[in-house]
Design an enzyme around this catalytic site. Sequence first.
Site, PDB file in Angstrom:
ATOM      1  N   SER A 261       0.835  -1.204   0.000  1.00 32.99           N
ATOM      2  CA  SER A 261       0.000   0.000   0.000  1.00 32.99           C
ATOM      3  C   SER A 261       0.868   1.251   0.000  1.00 32.99           C
ATOM      4  O   SER A 261       2.074   1.187   0.237  1.00 32.99           O
ATOM      5  CB  SER A 261      -0.889   0.001   1.240  1.00 32.99           C
ATOM      6  OG  SER A 261      -0.090   0.254   2.376  1.00 32.99           O
ATOM      7  N   LYS A 262       0.201   2.376  -0.207  1.00 34.16           N
ATOM      8  CA  LYS A 262       0.906   3.654  -0.200  1.00 34.16           C
ATOM      9  C   LYS A 262       1.534   3.886   1.182  1.00 34.16           C
ATOM     10  O   LYS A 262       2.618   4.431   1.304  1.00 34.16           O
ATOM     11  CB  LYS A 262      -0.075   4.775  -0.535  1.00 34.16           C
ATOM     12  CG  LYS A 262       0.599   6.103  -0.681  1.00 34.16           C
ATOM     13  CD  LYS A 262      -0.332   7.150  -1.218  1.00 34.16           C
ATOM     14  CE  LYS A 262      -0.374   8.379  -0.359  1.00 34.16           C
ATOM     15  NZ  LYS A 262       0.894   8.813   0.206  1.00 34.16           N
ATOM     16  N   ARG A 263       0.806   3.421   2.197  1.00 32.41           N
ATOM     17  CA  ARG A 263       1.332   3.602   3.554  1.00 32.41           C
ATOM     18  C   ARG A 263       2.670   2.852   3.739  1.00 32.41           C
ATOM     19  O   ARG A 263       3.570   3.349   4.412  1.00 32.41           O
ATOM     20  CB  ARG A 263       0.301   3.121   4.579  1.00 32.41           C
ATOM     21  CG  ARG A 263       0.191   4.135   5.715  1.00 32.41           C
ATOM     22  CD  ARG A 263      -0.863   3.790   6.718  1.00 32.41           C
ATOM     23  NE  ARG A 263      -2.195   3.729   6.169  1.00 32.41           N
ATOM     24  CZ  ARG A 263      -3.110   2.828   6.550  1.00 32.41           C
ATOM     25  NH1 ARG A 263      -2.809   1.929   7.452  1.00 32.41           N
ATOM     26  NH2 ARG A 263      -4.317   2.845   6.031  1.00 32.41           N
ATOM     27  N   ASP A 266       5.276   5.032   2.240  1.00 32.62           N
ATOM     28  CA  ASP A 266       5.605   6.182   3.097  1.00 32.62           C
ATOM     29  C   ASP A 266       6.454   5.737   4.291  1.00 32.62           C
ATOM     30  O   ASP A 266       7.399   6.391   4.694  1.00 32.62           O
ATOM     31  CB  ASP A 266       4.309   6.842   3.624  1.00 32.62           C
ATOM     32  CG  ASP A 266       3.516   7.468   2.484  1.00 32.62           C
ATOM     33  OD1 ASP A 266       4.109   7.658   1.401  1.00 32.62           O
ATOM     34  OD2 ASP A 266       2.314   7.740   2.663  1.00 32.62           O
TER      35      ASP A 266
END
Length: 505
Positions: A261-263, A266
């Site tokens: 995921s994008k998380r 990050d």
Amino acid sequence: MEKIRVRFAPSPTGALHIGGIRTALYDYLFAKKNGGDFVLRIEDTDTSRYVEGAEDYILNALEWCGIIPDESPIKGGPYGPYRQSERRQIYDKYTQQILDSGNAYVAFDTPEELETLRKNHENKGEVFSYNYRTRKHLRNSLSLPEKEVKSLIEKKTPYVIRFKVPVDQTIHIRDWVREDFSVNTSMLDDKVLVKNDGMPTYHFAHVVDDHEMKISHVIRGEEWLPSLGLHLLLYEAMGWNPPEFAHLPLILKPEGKGKLSKRDGDRLGFPVFPLTFTDPTTGSVSEGYREKGYYPEAFTNFLVVLGWTPEGKEILSRQEMIEEFDLRKVHKSGARFSKKKALWYNQEYLQQKKDEELLVEFKKIPEVESGGYSDVSLLRIISLMKPRAVFVKDLYVQGSFFFRAPDRYDEKSAKKAWGENSSDLLKDLLSLLPQTSPLCPEKIKTLLHSVVERHKTEPGKIMMPLRLALVGELKGPDVPDIITIIGLERTLERIRHALERIRVH
Ligand code: GLU
């Protein structure tokens, strides 16, 4: 044999995840390997999820990756339009056909009514499903008298169109990647085919489009595998032959569990989108691979091996990918994302670039452009700094001492490098260096050697303090190479500066 036609069918709901790019890449490679067509279709029937700019993003991302469609909303083609929102008439025609065949029906239940039913079931520990059991107790054209249905429609009562899933049939599912399996139709619910705004849902629209666009192979993410039974039933209900299917494994988190995921990006410091994306509603910016400095060839090479292992080699040109890609050999299980591997690929591709090519990119860095070096000197810097660089910006970051005199000296390095005779040695060098002309690594080496001899000391005694004076720490390429590039004036200045500032003993 019918022509191989493969489509990539993203929805413009935001940035395209790297998993989407990998799907597009596999679609493209399979099409090209088989002399077929690669079609881009924009699936934008769900207006509530539409995001401004997302379609352009998809087009730009594919172009950057060199995944060029033969037919698309921009290029057109014989089976257009290629944007679902422009195909309403086609869907209307087939909606009528499926209603007339008795395989679909009109349902008037309001969202509130359905929500209440869902809640009531939940309270009893059950799950509500609109299916062959419940449909006859609900408000639809199967349960209501024909007259009432007509009058409700005339009164413009909102309705949806649902698929009438046949009872207790077995659907055999064959997939190019996953094991074959069977589904009993009684497990399926009567999915909405057309919403109350008259737009078809994904399930109906894509079946119509894949048929109309003569798609031979549907290669897509495995999140659609559970819907495949429904899709096959739709083909049957329409009287069409279904295409072949291949469902691709997920790209997993680096730890191995769950979808990337994008998380995760990050959290661990890597992009999950090909290009930088600015969310138009929140304004939040997500950096892309392109902006991070990745080469598209490296990025796509990294992606192609996430889920498929080419035989023999890890670095493949696009032509080699096309020749060697084997859909049957795509892995069944998910592929773990690895940042290290992504970096490795970029480093490999950077090493393959000619120094002259890197020069063009290198000069785009403002500090490099304004550094006052000739192309010849910049090429020297590139060849010295290249082996350890992953990105072009590393050539500057790791070689910043070529452009800036050290403004401080690393304390640990100074302690190690600066000895009792350092000042004397460097002072000697200060007076001898101007007589060495023109400066070249060979001459500098000879000079340094003679200073060492004269002081009856070891080479390290001059090399280390000199390096500290030039670089600010004990790293970088050979000292004579550094001196040759920065030139006499800068060298003398840095030595003088170090003599004034470094006081260890
Ligand atoms: N529009 C769907 C998506 O974005 C496409 C699924 C498919 O390829 O059938 O996931």
